[in-house]
Structures are given as structure tokens and as C-alpha cells.
Write a protein that holds these residues in place. Sequence first.
Motif, PDB file in Angstrom:
ATOM      1  N   TRP A 245       0.811  -1.220   0.000  1.00  0.00           N
ATOM      2  CA  TRP A 245       0.000   0.000   0.000  1.00  0.00           C
ATOM      3  C   TRP A 245       0.844   1.269   0.000  1.00  0.00           C
ATOM      4  CZ3 TRP A 245      -4.092  -1.426  -1.953  1.00  0.00           C
ATOM      5  CH2 TRP A 245      -4.914  -2.445  -1.470  1.00  0.00           C
ATOM      6  N   ASP A 246       2.053   1.213   0.523  1.00  0.00           N
ATOM      7  CA  ASP A 246       2.915   2.390   0.513  1.00  0.00           C
ATOM      8  C   ASP A 246       3.789   2.452  -0.732  1.00  0.00           C
ATOM      9  OD1 ASP A 246       1.884   3.362   2.842  1.00  0.00           O
ATOM     10  OD2 ASP A 246       3.541   2.748   4.131  1.00  0.00           O
ATOM     11  N   ASP A 247       3.514   1.586  -1.696  1.00  0.00           N
ATOM     12  CA  ASP A 247       4.185   1.615  -2.990  1.00  0.00           C
ATOM     13  C   ASP A 247       3.279   2.325  -3.990  1.00  0.00           C
ATOM     14  OD1 ASP A 247       6.178   0.907  -4.926  1.00  0.00           O
ATOM     15  OD2 ASP A 247       4.845  -0.675  -5.635  1.00  0.00           O
ATOM     16  N   THR A 248       3.854   2.850  -5.068  1.00  0.00           N
ATOM     17  CA  THR A 248       3.048   3.566  -6.056  1.00  0.00           C
ATOM     18  C   THR A 248       2.364   2.635  -7.055  1.00  0.00           C
ATOM     19  OG1 THR A 248       5.010   3.836  -7.434  1.00  0.00           O
ATOM     20  CG2 THR A 248       4.483   5.616  -5.930  1.00  0.00           C
ATOM     21  N   THR A 272       6.471  -0.683   1.191  1.00  0.00           N
ATOM     22  CA  THR A 272       6.788   0.287   0.151  1.00  0.00           C
ATOM     23  C   THR A 272       7.334  -0.480  -1.054  1.00  0.00           C
ATOM     24  OG1 THR A 272       8.970   0.621   1.162  1.00  0.00           O
ATOM     25  CG2 THR A 272       7.238   2.176   1.751  1.00  0.00           C
ATOM     26  N   ASN A 317      -4.619  -1.932   6.899  1.00  0.00           N
ATOM     27  CA  ASN A 317      -3.918  -1.141   7.909  1.00  0.00           C
ATOM     28  C   ASN A 317      -4.864  -0.735   9.026  1.00  0.00           C
ATOM     29  OD1 ASN A 317      -1.164  -0.811   7.159  1.00  0.00           O
ATOM     30  ND2 ASN A 317      -1.762   0.592   5.522  1.00  0.00           N
ATOM     31  N   TYR A 326       7.720   4.918   8.669  1.00  0.00           N
ATOM     32  CA  TYR A 326       7.107   3.932   9.553  1.00  0.00           C
ATOM     33  C   TYR A 326       7.978   2.682   9.600  1.00  0.00           C
ATOM     34  CZ  TYR A 326       2.875   6.703   8.642  1.00  0.00           C
ATOM     35  OH  TYR A 326       1.963   7.712   8.513  1.00  0.00           O
ATOM     36  N   HIS A 329       3.610  -1.298  10.391  1.00  0.00           N
ATOM     37  CA  HIS A 329       2.187  -0.983  10.468  1.00  0.00           C
ATOM     38  C   HIS A 329       1.464  -2.095  11.220  1.00  0.00           C
ATOM     39  CE1 HIS A 329       1.985   2.606   8.104  1.00  0.00           C
ATOM     40  NE2 HIS A 329       2.356   2.042   6.976  1.00  0.00           N
ATOM     41  N   GLY A 385       9.738   5.313   2.704  1.00  0.00           N
ATOM     42  CA  GLY A 385       9.056   5.084   3.956  1.00  0.00           C
ATOM     43  C   GLY A 385       9.716   4.251   5.022  1.00  0.00           C
ATOM     44  N   MET A 391       7.401  10.290   3.684  1.00  0.00           N
ATOM     45  CA  MET A 391       5.989   9.945   3.671  1.00  0.00           C
ATOM     46  C   MET A 391       5.157  11.146   4.124  1.00  0.00           C
ATOM     47  SD  MET A 391       6.357   6.861   2.625  1.00  0.00           S
ATOM     48  CE  MET A 391       4.807   6.010   2.833  1.00  0.00           C
ATOM     49  N   THR A 452      -5.403   7.685   1.351  1.00  0.00           N
ATOM     50  CA  THR A 452      -5.177   7.457  -0.076  1.00  0.00           C
ATOM     51  C   THR A 452      -5.518   8.731  -0.829  1.00  0.00           C
ATOM     52  OG1 THR A 452      -5.640   6.001  -1.960  1.00  0.00           O
ATOM     53  CG2 THR A 452      -7.494   6.536  -0.515  1.00  0.00           C
TER      54      THR A 452
END
Length: 672
Positions: A245-248, A272, A317, A326, A329, A385, A391, A452
Motif C-alpha cells: 500500500w505504501d508503494d506507487t 513500500t 492497515n 514507519y 504498520h 518510507g 511519507m 489514499t
Amino acid sequence: MTTVVETFPRKVVCLDPVFIPMSDGTRLAATIWLPEDAGDRPVPAILELIPYRRRDGTVFRDMKMHPYVAGHGFACCRVDIRGSGDSEGVLPDEYTEQEFDDACEIIAWLAAQSWSSGSVGMTGISWGGFNALQVAARQPPALKAIIALCCSDDRYADDVHYFGGCLLTEDGMWSSLMLAMGALPPDPQIVGDRWRDMWRERLEATTCWSSTWMRHQRRDAYWKRGSVCEDFAKIKIPVYAISGWDDTYSNAVPRLLEGLTGPRKGLVGPWTHVYPFLGNPGPAIGYLQEAVRWWRQWLEGVDTGVMDGPLYTAWLNDPHAPAPFYPEHAGRFVGEPSWPTPNVESMLLHLNADGLGPEARDGRAMLLCSPVTAGRDCGRYGGYGGTVPDMAIDQRREDGLGLCFDTVPLKQDFDLLGAPVVQVTGISDSELGFIVARLCEVAPDGTSTLVTWGVLNLAHRQGHEHPEPLVPGQEFKARIELNHIGRRFAAGNRLRLVLSNQHWPILWPTPGMPSITMESGSSRLLLPVRRQVPGEVQIEFAPAEMSPPVSLEVLRDEEHRRDIAIDGGSGRQTITLASDEGRVHLTDRSIVTGARVVDRMSITEGDPLSALLETGWELSVESGEAQVETRSHLTIGTDGERFQLSWKLEVFERGILAFERGGDEWIDRDHI
């Protein structure tokens, strides 16, 4: 914590270098890890084909995973793309037809080796995930399955170049890295006396890739080539798509699950842009064990049970406070039998003047006109991150620079899984502009955490291929799809939607300062709410394991900073991301390597045309006769009609300037 494993079911040997011949006579350099007894007990092969220099670039992660997988009965082959690392030739761009041709030849070569069973898999993260998908669509006969991590099926939709039809500053940053990396020499220890001639050929072929990327500002044939979403049916082999989720690139996982029809699995964790066994942010999982199960299932025909679980496994999350990075999580994995899933239903909320509500309420008109400095606290597109402070932090400042719509405090917890959608109706005073939609969770103390976001270039409201400017004063409708997310919202908190029409330094501003008028209740938010599933079983993975890392001596420690400077007199705001990635001695191969980067983004309040990106890398490598440092510097500015791209490459050998090249060009803006 990832456990280091030193003994495996089969003893591993490393073959390095191995030169794989192409049909045009070019030789590509590879490192192959395989069981010592593979000559007597042939094994499937797994290919990773990327340009990031296998001996002094990706070796830090390669050694942690390829020997591990090899020790379980596979031959892991890490190849430098043509024109990179120790491979011959030149590398002119990402994802070229030559790259795909080479991949198909490598796969055939691997299948024909005496130690090979004839079955081949392909894997990789980022570039290696992209080309695994692209090569799968070519259907080389020996390729039986792939694992594609942190990549996309659509090169225009959500790579590092454009997002929502808007130009990303990340495009220039990425180009600057490849400019410096592409100028590094092959290793004299590997290619011998030819290293200088090979190096000179690369240097003479130097170009700035942003010059190409920025000339394709709409979704044209350039981006369609290599975008497997153009025809999912071309991929017939099993695909395991993985991201965080923290990746594009997390949007690609559900898109692939929906678009592909063959055997497939999807996994999105909290991470990430990293492999899941490294867990950044944590928790890490036993990805390598999962990969072995996948390869054994599809390359050996052994039923490992890897397909018995859900089609789509996603991390939800838990609520958390905002932070620049972070370590881990909290949350849980959930499974869906299909995607789309019957377990997710759409909740409709209206954007009313007094907040988000289940019914539309007429009221006053609302004006959206964000300052050009909106977006400062939203982190970096493609943030890392883990230890890099890039972030999104507390969003309260950002929330005040747009139109805010809050729910009442939530009466109970609820989960989101999927892509929220905002349907906007408005009137603009300008032909060009974009709208950013951010979904946040607001704690009782007012802390606002970004969950998001998404954006749409309003000239692309009918699609990304044929932009149409807005008609000032005329009503428009637009659909903004936010990034997919898995998230639990806590009772007592509020859900907040924020609309803004500036987002620097992630997105290049439009030439003017557009204002958009919206009527209360005329726009809507659709939330993908996941229902509670009775009897749902907790999904767990094996603990994270890896093989021993490469032996090294740290000569200079890593250091990462994010600084913000505001000139109170001029109103100039400058954000600087400075990362010293350290300098190390790889003791097992007598190589010293180091890297530094500075990204500087500045803008003056009230003036979108003052936006300026300055980015530069310093890379160094010492091996054998080669003692080289490359320095890239790239700047992008703009006027009302064009972007100005300036770049320079300097190459030093033993401290003396040995090569330089640069360029300065103007590129027309195309509805951006």
C-alpha cells in the motif's frame, strides 16, 4: 526481523560471470545460482532481467534471495540488460523491443542448458516486474509462470512519469538517476581489457530519457507499447502480482486480477517499494517460501497448495498517526475469493457544504482555489518510507488549503478495500486544471492522516488519449479514482475528503491559478466498504527468511534528510530531499561503491510558473583499473506554453573529468 538461513536442502554454487550470447552477437552478463548437483538432477530456471548492475548495484538484495531459492532446487539467473552492468551494447530507454527480444532469447538459452529441466520462470521488482509481464505477453514457449512485484500493467496510468494525466516531478528525478547510472563502466574484473571500449560506447550513446518521456504527455502509442492492459488475453501463463500500500504500483494488482483470465494470485501488504521478506514498513513475511511454493507448483507440476488460498490477499492497515516514516504498520491480512468481490459494497456520500452525508443538501456554492504550495506535506510520489523521511505527515495544513468534507464521528469501526471514487460536478474559470482528492482519517485531537489519494487532469476527463480543454463558465463532470487501499477506520474518528487543485511538489502545476465552483450536494464520494465476513480465518504467512547478505565493510554511513525552507520576503518555498546512501567496500569482490542524491523542488507563492525541479546524483565505483564517478544534474522549469529541460552529465576517472555531455531544450505543454 528477517531470519538468515545458511543451509538449504541442496548445496548452492554461484557461476559468475556467465555470458549469454544473443543472435546478433551481443553477449549479456549474468550471475547464476544453482544447486551443485543440477547437472545430475536438472532444475527449472528463474530469470531476473534488469539494468541496475548485478555486481555492485542489486547485489545487496540479490544475495539475500537468489541463493535461498536456488537452495530449494532452482537455477536463479540475474542478467544485466543490454548496455548495463557488464553486458555489451547500449541502453537507450525503458522497455524497448530489443529488451523483449533479448529476454525471449535468454529464456530459450536457459531452457536448453544441460542443468535445466526446460521450464523457466521470470520475476522481478519494479523494472523487473514490468518486463516480466511484458515478456509473458510475448508467450515464449519455455516461460511457464511469473512473479511480478511493484510494477504496473499500464505504463501511463501510474508509473513514475504521469499520474491522472498530470506530469510527475518524479519523471525528472528518475531520469537523473538513469543518466548517472548509465554512465558507469563495466567491471574490468569481469570483461577484462574491453571495459574501456565498452564504457566509451555507452558514454557516446548518452541521452536524457526525460526528453522522450516529456514529449508524450498523453496516453499515446509510446505508452501503450509494453502496457499489458492493452490486451490481457496475451498473457496465458500463471501470474503472481505483488505490491504494498505504501508503494506507487499497488493499483496494478487488483487490475491484473480483474483483467487476466488464467491462473493468478494477488498480494498487497503494508510495504513500500521492496520485497516482502524485507518488510519495509513491516511486518515482513516469508515471501521466499511463498515464491518457492509458486515456482514448484508451476515449473515442476507439484501441487504445493499455493493456489488453495484466496485469489486476492490484502493487508488492512489499522488506524495510525501520521509520520515521515514507519518501521511497521499494525493490521491484518484478509482474503477475497475473487476480484471484484461480493464482500465489498459501495457506500455513497454526498459532498455537502456542511460535510459528507448520505443525502444531498442544497446550499451555498463552494469555491476551490488552492495556493501553489498546497501539497507540501503530502510526502513524495514513490516514497520509500522505511528510514527515508518522505511519507505524508499530519495533513491539517493541507486540509486547510482545499475544500474539506467530514463525516460525523464514526459510530463503529469499518473497513475499506478497493478504490474510492469521487464524482465531481463543477464550473471552472480556466481551460486547464486538475483536481486532487485526498481521503484522510481524523482523530479526536484533530490529527489528520492521509489514507489514499488520486488526481485527474480535467482536460483528460473523457480519457487520457484525446485531451479536451474545459470550457470556462460551462459545467463539467469528472470522475476521480483514488488509489486502491485496505484500511480499517476506527469508531470515534472522522473520515475526511479534501479536494484541492494544486499539489506541488508531486505534480507540475497548470499554467494559471484556476478557480472551480461547486454546488453543495452536486458531487459524490463512493467508498468501497468491506463487510464483516462471518467465520473469517486469519491469514498468516511463514516468518521472513533470507540467505546471507553480501560481505561488506561500511566506509560511509547512510544519511537521509527532508528540509523545508521558506523565504518570508519573496514567498519562495524550497523542499530539499537529500539522501546519502553511503559508501561500502564489497569485500568478496574487491569493489567500492557509493551514491548520493539531492532533489530540490521550489516554487513562489502565487506563481505557478516559478516551479523548478533540480535533481542530481553522484555515483561512484572502484573495481580493478576502473575508478569512476558520475554526476548528473537535471533541471525542469516552465512557462505558460512549454517546459524547459536542462541536463548535464559529468564523468570523472580518478578525479579527472573524462567525459561530459548536456542539453537544453524546450518541450511544448500538451494540455498539462
